[in-house]
Design an enzyme around this catalytic site. Structure first.
Site, PDB file in Angstrom:
ATOM      1  N   SER A  31      26.472  24.750  -7.072  1.00 31.79           N
ATOM      2  CA  SER A  31      25.146  25.124  -7.959  1.00 31.79           C
ATOM      3  C   SER A  31      25.516  26.301  -8.880  1.00 31.79           C
ATOM      4  CB  SER A  31      24.121  26.233  -6.203  1.00 31.79           C
ATOM      5  OG  SER A  31      23.888  25.386  -5.398  1.00 31.79           O
ATOM      6  N   HIS A  62      19.913  21.027  -9.257  1.00 33.74           N
ATOM      7  CA  HIS A  62      20.607  19.377  -9.102  1.00 33.74           C
ATOM      8  C   HIS A  62      20.193  18.848 -10.347  1.00 33.74           C
ATOM      9  CE1 HIS A  62      23.760  21.285  -6.131  1.00 33.74           C
ATOM     10  NE2 HIS A  62      22.298  21.728  -5.879  1.00 33.74           N
ATOM     11  N   HIS A  84      24.009  16.211  -1.292  1.00 37.93           N
ATOM     12  CA  HIS A  84      25.483  16.312  -0.157  1.00 37.93           C
ATOM     13  C   HIS A  84      24.594  16.231   1.648  1.00 37.93           C
ATOM     14  CE1 HIS A  84      24.023  20.019  -3.068  1.00 37.93           C
ATOM     15  NE2 HIS A  84      25.096  20.196  -2.462  1.00 37.93           N
ATOM     16  N   TYR A  86      23.390  17.426   4.170  1.00 33.62           N
ATOM     17  CA  TYR A  86      22.293  17.392   4.533  1.00 33.62           C
ATOM     18  C   TYR A  86      21.342  17.058   3.924  1.00 33.62           C
ATOM     19  CZ  TYR A  86      22.357  20.455   0.045  1.00 33.62           C
ATOM     20  OH  TYR A  86      22.059  20.974  -1.022  1.00 33.62           O
ATOM     21  N   GLU A  87      21.012  16.069   2.982  1.00 37.00           N
ATOM     22  CA  GLU A  87      19.801  15.315   2.321  1.00 37.00           C
ATOM     23  C   GLU A  87      19.367  14.553   2.930  1.00 37.00           C
ATOM     24  OE1 GLU A  87      19.627  15.598  -2.218  1.00 37.00           O
ATOM     25  OE2 GLU A  87      21.724  16.293  -1.640  1.00 37.00           O
ATOM     26  N   ALA A 114      29.452  26.938  -5.386  1.00 42.26           N
ATOM     27  CA  ALA A 114      28.998  28.249  -4.937  1.00 42.26           C
ATOM     28  C   ALA A 114      29.040  27.874  -2.559  1.00 42.26           C
ATOM     29  CB  ALA A 114      27.146  28.228  -4.543  1.00 42.26           C
ATOM     30  N   MET A 212      28.867  24.045   2.066  1.00 43.93           N
ATOM     31  CA  MET A 212      27.807  22.399   2.923  1.00 43.93           C
ATOM     32  C   MET A 212      28.457  21.201   1.886  1.00 43.93           C
ATOM     33  SD  MET A 212      24.594  24.069   3.035  1.00 43.93           S
ATOM     34  CE  MET A 212      23.417  25.905   3.900  1.00 43.93           C
ATOM     35  N   SER A 213      29.619  21.994   1.259  1.00 45.50           N
ATOM     36  CA  SER A 213      29.912  20.045   0.346  1.00 45.50           C
ATOM     37  C   SER A 213      31.154  20.201   0.460  1.00 45.50           C
ATOM     38  CB  SER A 213      28.784  20.885  -1.157  1.00 45.50           C
ATOM     39  OG  SER A 213      29.513  21.615  -1.979  1.00 45.50           O
ATOM     40  N   ASN A 236      27.562  35.169  -2.345  1.00 41.78           N
ATOM     41  CA  ASN A 236      26.997  35.927  -0.884  1.00 41.78           C
ATOM     42  C   ASN A 236      27.896  36.830   0.035  1.00 41.78           C
ATOM     43  OD1 ASN A 236      26.189  32.818  -1.242  1.00 41.78           O
ATOM     44  ND2 ASN A 236      26.483  34.223   0.964  1.00 41.78           N
ATOM     45  N   HIS A 248      18.223  31.658  -1.057  1.00 38.61           N
ATOM     46  CA  HIS A 248      18.922  30.577  -2.213  1.00 38.61           C
ATOM     47  C   HIS A 248      18.768  30.522  -3.322  1.00 38.61           C
ATOM     48  CE1 HIS A 248      20.438  26.325  -3.751  1.00 38.61           C
ATOM     49  NE2 HIS A 248      18.794  26.035  -4.887  1.00 38.61           N
TER      50      HIS A 248
END
Ligand code: HPA
Length: 279
Positions: A31, A62, A84, A86-87, A114, A212-213, A236, A248
């Site tokens: 990201s 992306h 990802h 989650y997609e 990230a 998440m990756s 963060n 985000h």
């Protein structure tokens, strides 16, 4: 032949219709880190949409294409935009790009992302060299009949992140005077950020950063015997560690702010990793 491998071969064929470029290193941009594309002498781009069987990324920011070209003198394939879990894609689809990059010729996988900092010593904008990972919260991409063409049924995971590559990156950061944290990355499915209780859990389990990756990609790459390294951009502090809620936008803004320094570290590391190929 194994059905997964058959699908891989079809995807590979549609790339090979467009380019015969043979990369030695594969780089996945996380990201907000897509600006790295400017560091590459691009020879060919292939949009994911042009590749048969390829899952197309839906995340804003992306781009969704492979860049083939040279980082200095190192022949590389770069994923501008990753896929990802989650997609809604299956793990097979999520790791298809990594498998393709290996079949195209890449021996080294350089992962970036990230991530949320879980370690209290981290600050937004820090970089973390990934020394190990926890992938236990996402399904393994190796579930299903083993793809013998790619690797063994039960693979060793004692050194997913290659010690020599880590030494190179650590030394590069030192020479460039870029502070570098080091730690364990834990992958959750997302897409929601964690609750404060989940962040405490993640820290208790021994992780320093959460995202998440990445970890599932490293599992697939390790299966194929690739040498792997990775750096997280701590965009963060994870939820509950500060007063403000997480967005985000914050993740993107930090990645944008430190992007140029991150690119410098990644580029110089790749050049030095390339020297291994020359030996
Ligand atoms: N949690 C999970 N994934 C992330 C985060 C986070 O705090 N920041 C960037 N990706």
């Amino acid at each position: 032949m194994n059905a997964v491998y058959e699908r891989l071969e079809k995807s590979l064929e549609s790339i090979r219709e467009k380019t015969d470029f043979v990369p030695r290193l594969a780089l996945i941009l996380g990201s907000g880190l897509g600006g790295f594309a400017d560091e590459i002498r691009v020879v060919q781009t292939v949009d994911y949409g042009e590749i048969e069987g390829f899952p197309v990324s839906t995340v804003p920011g992306h781009k969704g294409r492979f860049l083939f070209g040279y980082v200095d003198h190192v022949p590389a394939v770069v994923m501008q935009g990753r896929v990802h879990y989650y997609e809604g894609y299956s793990m097979e689809q999520v790791v298809l790009p990594v498998r393709l990059m290996k079949l195209l010729g890449a021996e080294v996988l350089f992962l970036t992302n990230a991530a949320g900092g879980v370690n209290y010593e981290f600050h937004p904008g820090d970089f973390m060299l990934i020394k190990d990972q926890i992938a236990s919260f996402v399904p393994s991409p190796l579930i299903d009949p083993n793809v013998e063409e790619l690797g063994p049924r039960f693979c060793d995971m004692s050194q997913v992140y290659d010690a020599d590559l880590r030494d190179i990156i650590r030394k590069t950061a030192e020479d460039l005077q870029i502070p570098l944290q080091e730690g364990v990355y834990l992958q959750l499915t997302g897409p929601a950020y964690e609750t404060p209780a989940e962040v405490r859990m993640v820290r208790t389990l021994g992780a320093d950063a959460v995202g998440m990756s990445t970890a599932c990609e490293a599992v697939a790459a390790n299966h194929m015997g690739m040498k792997i390294c990775g750096i997280s951009c701590i965009s963060n502090l994870a939820c509950g560690m500060t007063e403000q809620p997480l967005s985000h936008q914050e993740v993107q803004e930090t990645a944008d702010r430190v992007g140029p320094l991150f690119q410098k570290l990644v580029k110089e590391s790749i050049i030095r990793i390339g020297e291994i190929f020359d030996e």
